[in-house]
Scaffold this active site. Structure first.
Site, short mmCIF file in Angstrom:
data_model
loop_
_atom_site.label_atom_id
_atom_site.label_comp_id
_atom_site.label_asym_id
_atom_site.label_seq_id
_atom_site.Cartn_x
_atom_site.Cartn_y
_atom_site.Cartn_z
N ASP A 94 28.80 79.00 35.84
CA ASP A 94 28.21 77.92 35.07
C ASP A 94 26.98 77.30 35.75
O ASP A 94 26.81 77.39 36.96
CB ASP A 94 29.23 76.80 34.85
CG ASP A 94 30.28 77.18 33.81
OD1 ASP A 94 30.38 78.36 33.45
OD2 ASP A 94 31.01 76.26 33.38
N HIS A 108 30.32 78.48 39.95
CA HIS A 108 29.02 77.90 39.61
C HIS A 108 27.91 78.57 40.41
O HIS A 108 27.94 78.49 41.65
CB HIS A 108 29.01 76.39 39.88
CG HIS A 108 29.99 75.63 39.05
ND1 HIS A 108 31.34 75.61 39.33
CD2 HIS A 108 29.82 74.91 37.92
CE1 HIS A 108 31.96 74.88 38.42
NE2 HIS A 108 31.07 74.44 37.54
ZN LIG Z 1 28.73 72.85 33.90
#
Ligand SMILES: [Zn+2]
Length: 284
Positions: A92, A238
Site C-alpha cells: 500500500d 507498505h
Molecule cells: Zn494506506
C-alpha cells in the site's frame, strides 16, 4: 459493525493514515492510532474478518463474487479464495521512487506477483514507477487520492478521491483500470462501499498486518507475517507513503527500508513452506 461518528464502518483492522505517515490520532482510526493487529477495535465488526492473530483453518467458504455486480458489496474481502496453499501479498501507499523499485526487484527475484494499492497523489508524481509495476506483471488497486480517513468525508468528497485515483491509475498504468479498492486504514464507509458497486471496484481489506509502517524492526515484521500467514491470507505491507516532497526521508516515518528487508526474508520462507502467491484480481 463498528459505528463511529455516525458512520457505520466495515472494518476495524488496520490504521488510517499510518500507512502514509499522515496519521490522524482519533480513537476510531486505528491505522493512525493502531489497534494491535490481533485485536480489531470492535469485535462486532463485519462477520467475516478475522484478526490477524486468529487461526483460521482455511479460507472461508463464502467466496466473494469474482466480478463486480454494480450492487453495493456486503463487506470487504479479507481473504483470497485460491488453492489450498495460496495467499496474496498487497503493498500500500505507493508508488515510491525509492522503495517501490526495491520491492519490485525482490518480487522479481522470488517470482512473486503482488497487488499494489496506489495513492493517486503519488501516482501523479511518479507515473514511471506505476509503469514498472505493470511491466513486471503486478496488479494495481485504488487506495484513494490523498489517503484520508473516509469517515471524515462527504459522499461527494469520497467519490472524488476514488474516481480521480482510478482515472490517473488507468492513464499511468498502461490502461489498466483498477478493479480493486482499499480504504485507508481499512475503513470502508457506506459511501465508499456504494461507490465500489457503482464504479466496479471490489473492496479489499487484509488478514495479516505486521504493522510495518510503524517501523517495528525488520525481524518483528518477518515474525508477524510468518506467525500469521496461512492459506487464504491477504498480507498487508507498505512500499510507500503519502509523500509531501519528491522523495522519502530516510529514518523518517516515510522510511520503508524495514519492509523491504522483511520481504526479502519472509517471501522465500513462505515459498519454501509451499505457499504460492496469487492475484486478487480474477481478471488478471
Ligand atoms: Zn494506506
Amino acid at each position: 459493525m463498528l459505528t463511529a461518528g455516525g458512520m457505520t464502518l466495515f472494518s476495524a483492522c488496520g490504521t488510517v493514515g499510518s500507512e502514509s505517515g499522515t496519521a490522524k490520532n482519533t480513537a476510531t482510526a486505528p491505522e493512525s492510532n493502531p489497534a494491535p493487529a490481533s485485536s480489531p477495535a470492535s469485535s462486532s465488526a463485519a462477520p467475516t474478518p478475522q484478526p490477524a492473530g486468529t487461526p483460521t483453518p482455511a479460507a472461508p467458504s463464502t467466496a466473494p463474487s469474482a466480478k463486480p455486480s454494480g450492487k453495493t458489496p456486503a463487506e470487504p474481502e479479507y481473504y483470497v479464495h485460491g488453492g489450498p496453499m495460496e495467499l496474496a501479498l498487497t503493498l500500500d501507499d505507493g508508488p515510491s521512487p525509492v522503495y517501490t523499485p526495491q520491492v519490485l526487484a525482490i518480487l522479481r527475484r522470488h517470482g512473486v506477483t503482488a497487488t499494489f494499492f496506489l495513492i493517486g497523489a503519488n501516482v501523479e508524481k511518479f507515473p514511471d514507477i506505476v509503469r514498472q509495476i505493470v511491466d513486471d506483471g503486478h496488479h494495481l488497486g485504488n487506495h484513494t487520492w490523498s489517503h484520508p480517513d473516509l469517515g471524515t468525508l462527504s459522499a461527494g468528497q469520497t467519490r472524488d478521491e476514488m474516481e480521480r485515483t482510478s482515472d490517473i491509475i488507468a492513464r499511468s498504468g498502461r490502461g489498466q483500470r483498477p478493479t480493486l479498492f482499499r480504504a485507508p486504514g481499512g475503513f470502508f464507509t457506506h459511501a465508499s462501499m456504494a461507490l465500489c458497486g457503482e464504479l466496479g471496484l471490489r473492496p479489499v481489506s487484509w488478514s495479516v498486518d505486521p504493522r510495518d509502517w510503524s517501523r517495528p524492526g525488520t525481524q518483528k515484521i518477518v515474525d508477524e507475517v510468518l506467525g500469521h500467514a496461512r492459506a487464504g491470507s491477504i498480507i498487508l505491507d507498505h512500499d510507500g507513503s503519502l509523500l509531501k516532497g519528491t522523495a522519502p526521508v530516510p529514518g523518517s516515518p516515510e522510511d520503508r527500508s524495514q519492509t523491504v528487508a522483511a520481504l526479502d526474508t519472509y517471501l522465500p520462507r513462505l515459498i519454501g513452506d509451499g505457499y504460492r502467491f496469487t492475484a486478487l484480481d480474477p481478471a488478471a
